[in-house]
Design an enzyme around this catalytic site. Structure first.
Site, short mmCIF file in Angstrom:
data_model
loop_
_atom_site.label_atom_id
_atom_site.label_comp_id
_atom_site.label_asym_id
_atom_site.label_seq_id
_atom_site.Cartn_x
_atom_site.Cartn_y
_atom_site.Cartn_z
N ASN A 65 -10.17 -0.39 -0.18
CA ASN A 65 -8.71 -0.34 -0.12
C ASN A 65 -8.15 -0.87 -1.44
O ASN A 65 -8.30 -2.05 -1.75
CB ASN A 65 -8.26 -1.19 1.08
N HIS B 4 -3.41 6.78 3.03
CA HIS B 4 -3.83 5.49 2.47
C HIS B 4 -5.26 5.22 2.95
O HIS B 4 -5.63 5.52 4.08
CB HIS B 4 -2.89 4.38 2.91
N CYS C 34 0.82 -1.23 0.00
CA CYS C 34 0.00 0.00 0.00
C CYS C 34 0.85 1.27 0.00
O CYS C 34 0.34 2.34 -0.33
CB CYS C 34 -0.93 0.02 1.21
N1 ACO Z 1 -18.75 -8.66 8.69
C1 ACO Z 1 -19.13 -8.98 9.94
N2 ACO Z 1 -18.25 -9.30 10.91
C2 ACO Z 1 -16.95 -9.30 10.59
C3 ACO Z 1 -16.50 -8.98 9.30
C4 ACO Z 1 -17.46 -8.67 8.33
N3 ACO Z 1 -17.12 -8.36 7.07
N4 ACO Z 1 -15.16 -9.07 9.28
C5 ACO Z 1 -14.77 -9.42 10.51
N5 ACO Z 1 -15.83 -9.57 11.31
C6 ACO Z 1 -15.86 -9.99 12.68
C7 ACO Z 1 -14.71 -10.89 13.02
O1 ACO Z 1 -15.00 -12.23 12.73
C8 ACO Z 1 -14.56 -10.66 14.50
O2 ACO Z 1 -15.54 -11.44 15.17
P1 ACO Z 1 -15.22 -12.12 16.58
O3 ACO Z 1 -14.92 -11.00 17.51
O4 ACO Z 1 -16.48 -12.85 16.87
O5 ACO Z 1 -14.04 -13.01 16.33
C9 ACO Z 1 -14.94 -9.22 14.64
O6 ACO Z 1 -15.72 -8.86 13.50
C10 ACO Z 1 -13.72 -8.31 14.66
O7 ACO Z 1 -14.23 -7.10 15.03
P2 ACO Z 1 -13.29 -5.94 15.46
O8 ACO Z 1 -12.18 -6.42 16.34
O9 ACO Z 1 -14.13 -4.86 15.96
O10 ACO Z 1 -12.66 -5.58 14.07
P3 ACO Z 1 -12.02 -4.22 13.72
O11 ACO Z 1 -12.76 -3.10 14.29
O12 ACO Z 1 -10.57 -4.29 14.02
O13 ACO Z 1 -12.21 -4.15 12.17
C11 ACO Z 1 -10.82 -4.36 10.25
C12 ACO Z 1 -11.59 -5.10 11.35
C13 ACO Z 1 -11.79 -3.59 9.42
C14 ACO Z 1 -10.10 -5.39 9.40
C15 ACO Z 1 -9.80 -3.41 10.89
O14 ACO Z 1 -9.07 -4.10 11.87
C16 ACO Z 1 -8.82 -2.78 9.93
O15 ACO Z 1 -9.17 -1.98 9.12
N6 ACO Z 1 -7.51 -3.09 10.09
C17 ACO Z 1 -6.43 -2.45 9.38
C18 ACO Z 1 -6.30 -2.89 7.99
C19 ACO Z 1 -5.07 -2.25 7.39
O16 ACO Z 1 -4.73 -1.12 7.66
N7 ACO Z 1 -4.34 -3.00 6.58
C20 ACO Z 1 -3.09 -2.50 6.07
C21 ACO Z 1 -3.24 -1.97 4.76
S1 ACO Z 1 -4.07 -3.06 3.69
C22 ACO Z 1 -2.97 -3.56 2.46
O17 ACO Z 1 -1.79 -3.44 2.61
C23 ACO Z 1 -3.57 -4.22 1.27
#
Ligand code: ACO
Length: 326
Positions: A283, A253, A113
Site C-alpha cells: 500500500n 486503491h 490514499c
Molecule cells: N502477521 C501475523 N499476524 C498478524 C499480522 C501479521 N503481520 N498483523 C496482524 N496480525 C494478527 C493480529 O494481531 C490479530 O491477531 P488476534 O486475532 O490474535 O488479535 C489478527 O492477525 C487479525 O486478523 P484478522 O482479523 O483476520 O485481520 P484481517 O483479515 O482484518 O487483516 C488487515 C488485517 C490486513 C490490516 C486488514 O484488516 C486490512 O487490510 N484492512 C484495511 C486496510 C485499509 O484499507 N486501510 C485504508 C487504506 S490505508 C491508508 O490510508 C494508508
C-alpha cells in the site's frame, strides 16, 4: 468548458525491496499470513536519504518526457502526499524547485490514499475554467518513514513510490468524464498519525511512545473500504449512464487484495478487469493508483478508447472515483 486529458504519466519505485521473508526477521509474522490476508509479497523502500520529493521528481520527469513538455511550461503543480518532506514548505514547492518549473503555482493536497483521485478532480476544475492549461499532478509517498517496524499490524502493509500525470485541455470526446468525492471525518480515528503536528508536537515522550508512526484499526477499515469503494463506483457511473460491465479497466486503491476482490464482486465485474499491483508494491497510499495507472498504460492494459475507472479509499476518511476515456 473544456475537459481535462492525461497526456503523459510516469512512476518511480525505489530500488530497495523488502520481502515478506525479510519482515519475518523483524516482527512475528509469516509470508503465509501476509500473502493470505493481504496479497502482498514485497514492497519497495526508499533509502534513508530519499524523501517524498525525490521519488516525486523522478515520476514527474518521466511524465513530462512522455507529455513532451518542459518543466518550465507547467502552470500548476499539485502534490498529493501524507509523507511530505517537512510540515512546510509544501513538497510541491520543493519539487517545483528541483525540476525547474519556475512559473508553476504549487500546493500540496492531503486526502491520504484518495489523494490522486482528489487531485485529478481539483486539476480538472482549473482546466475546465481555463485558469491553467498545463498541470502536473504528482502522488508521492515514503510510507516506510511513518511505518512502525515493531508493529506487525502496520509494517507489513506499506511500501514507497510515486506516480505522476500531466493534464491539459481535451477535445470533448475523451478525457476525464466525471468524478465523485466523499469524506467522513468522524471516522478519522481509524487511521491516523498522532504526533508531530500542532495537536501533539514532537517530544521525548511522543518518540518513546512511537506516536510518530501511523496507527490503524485494520479490521474496522476493511469493511468500510469495501462498502465505500462500491458506493464511489456506483455514484460516478450513474450520472454518466455507464454500466460497470462497460468499463475496460478498474484501478482501485491497493490496500489489500481481499478488498479488491470484494469490490469486484460488489459491482459484478470480473477480477481480470481490475489492475492489481499490491502484490509487488504493498500500500503506497496516494501513490498506489498513480503508479498503477502508469503501469497499466505502459503494459498496454489501457489503449486509445479505453474506459477506465479509478476508485480510492483512505484516511480522513476520504473516498472517491474518477472515470477517464483514453
Ligand atoms: N502477521 C501475523 N499476524 C498478524 C499480522 C501479521 N503481520 N498483523 C496482524 N496480525 C494478527 C493480529 O494481531 C490479530 O491477531 P488476534 O486475532 O490474535 O488479535 C489478527 O492477525 C487479525 O486478523 P484478522 O482479523 O483476520 O485481520 P484481517 O483479515 O482484518 O487483516 C488487515 C488485517 C490486513 C490490516 C486488514 O484488516 C486490512 O487490510 N484492512 C484495511 C486496510 C485499509 O484499507 N486501510 C485504508 C487504506 S490505508 C491508508 O490510508 C494508508
Amino acid at each position: 468548458m473544456k475537459k481535462a486529458i492525461i497526456v503523459g504519466t510516469g512512476s518511480y519505485l525505489p530500488k530497495k525491496i523488502l520481502t515478506n521473508k525479510d519482515l519475518e526477521r523483524l516482527v512475528e509474522t509469516s509470508d503465509e499470513w501476509i500473502t493470505g490476508r493481504t496479497g502482498i509479497k514485497e514492497r519497495h523502500i526508499a533509502d534513508e536519504d530519499e524523501a517524498a520529493s525525490d521519488l516525486g521528481v523522478k515520476a514527474a520527469i518521466s511524465a513530462l518526457n512522455e507529455a513532451n513538455l518542459e518543466a518550465s511550461e507547467i502552470d500548476l503543480i499539485i502534490v498529493t502526499t501524507v509523507t511530505p518532506d517537512m510540515l512546510f514548505p509544501a513538497t510541491s514547492c520543493v519539487i517545483q524547485d528541483k525540476i525547474g518549473a519556475t512559473k508553476a503555482v504549487a500546493f500540496d493536497l492531503n486526502a491520504a490514499c484518495s489523494g490522486f483521485v482528489y487531485g485529478l478532480a481539483v486539476a480538472e476544475q482549473f482546466i475546465r475554467t481555463g485558469t491553467y492549461e498545463k498541470i502536473l499532478l504528482i502522488a508521492t509517498e515514503a510510507m516506510s518513514k511513518v511505518a512502525d517496524y515493531t508493529d506487525r499490524n502496520i509494517c507489513v502493509l506499506l511500501g514507497d513510490g510515486a506516480g505522476a500525470a500531466v493534464l491539459t485541455p481535451a477535445d470533448d470526446r475523451k478525457g476525464l468524464l466525471g468524478n465523485w468525492l466523499a469524506a467522513a471525518g468522524k471516522y478519522g480515528n481509524l487511521l491516523y498519525l498522532p504526533a508531530g503536528g500542532s495537536k501533539m508536537p514532537a517530544s521525548h515522550k511522543t518518540i518513546e511512545e512511537h506516536l510518530h508512526y501511523m496507527k490503524m484499526e485494520g479490521p474496522a477499515l476493511f469493511k468500510v473500504a469495501i462498502h465505500s469503494m462500491v458506493e464511489a463506483i456506483e455514484k460516478v457511473l450513474s450520472p454518466l449512464r455507464i454500466a460497470p460491465g462497460e468499463l475496460d479497466l478498474v484501478i482501485p486503491h491497493q490496500a489489500n487484495l481481499r478488498i479488491i476482490k470484494a469490490v469486484a464482486k460488489g459491482i459484478d465485474v470480473p477480477l481480470e478487469k481490475f489492475y492489481v499491483n499490491v502484490d509487488m508494491c504493498g500500500n503506497m497510499s496516494s501513490a498506489s493508483i498513480a503508479v498503477a495507472l502508469d503501469e497499466a498504460l505502459k503494459e498496454g492494459r489501457i489503449k486509445p478508447g479505453s474506459l477506465v475507472l479509478l476508485v480510492a479509499f483512505g484516511a480522513g476518511l476520504t473516498w472517491g472515483s474518477c472515470v477517464i476515456k483514453f
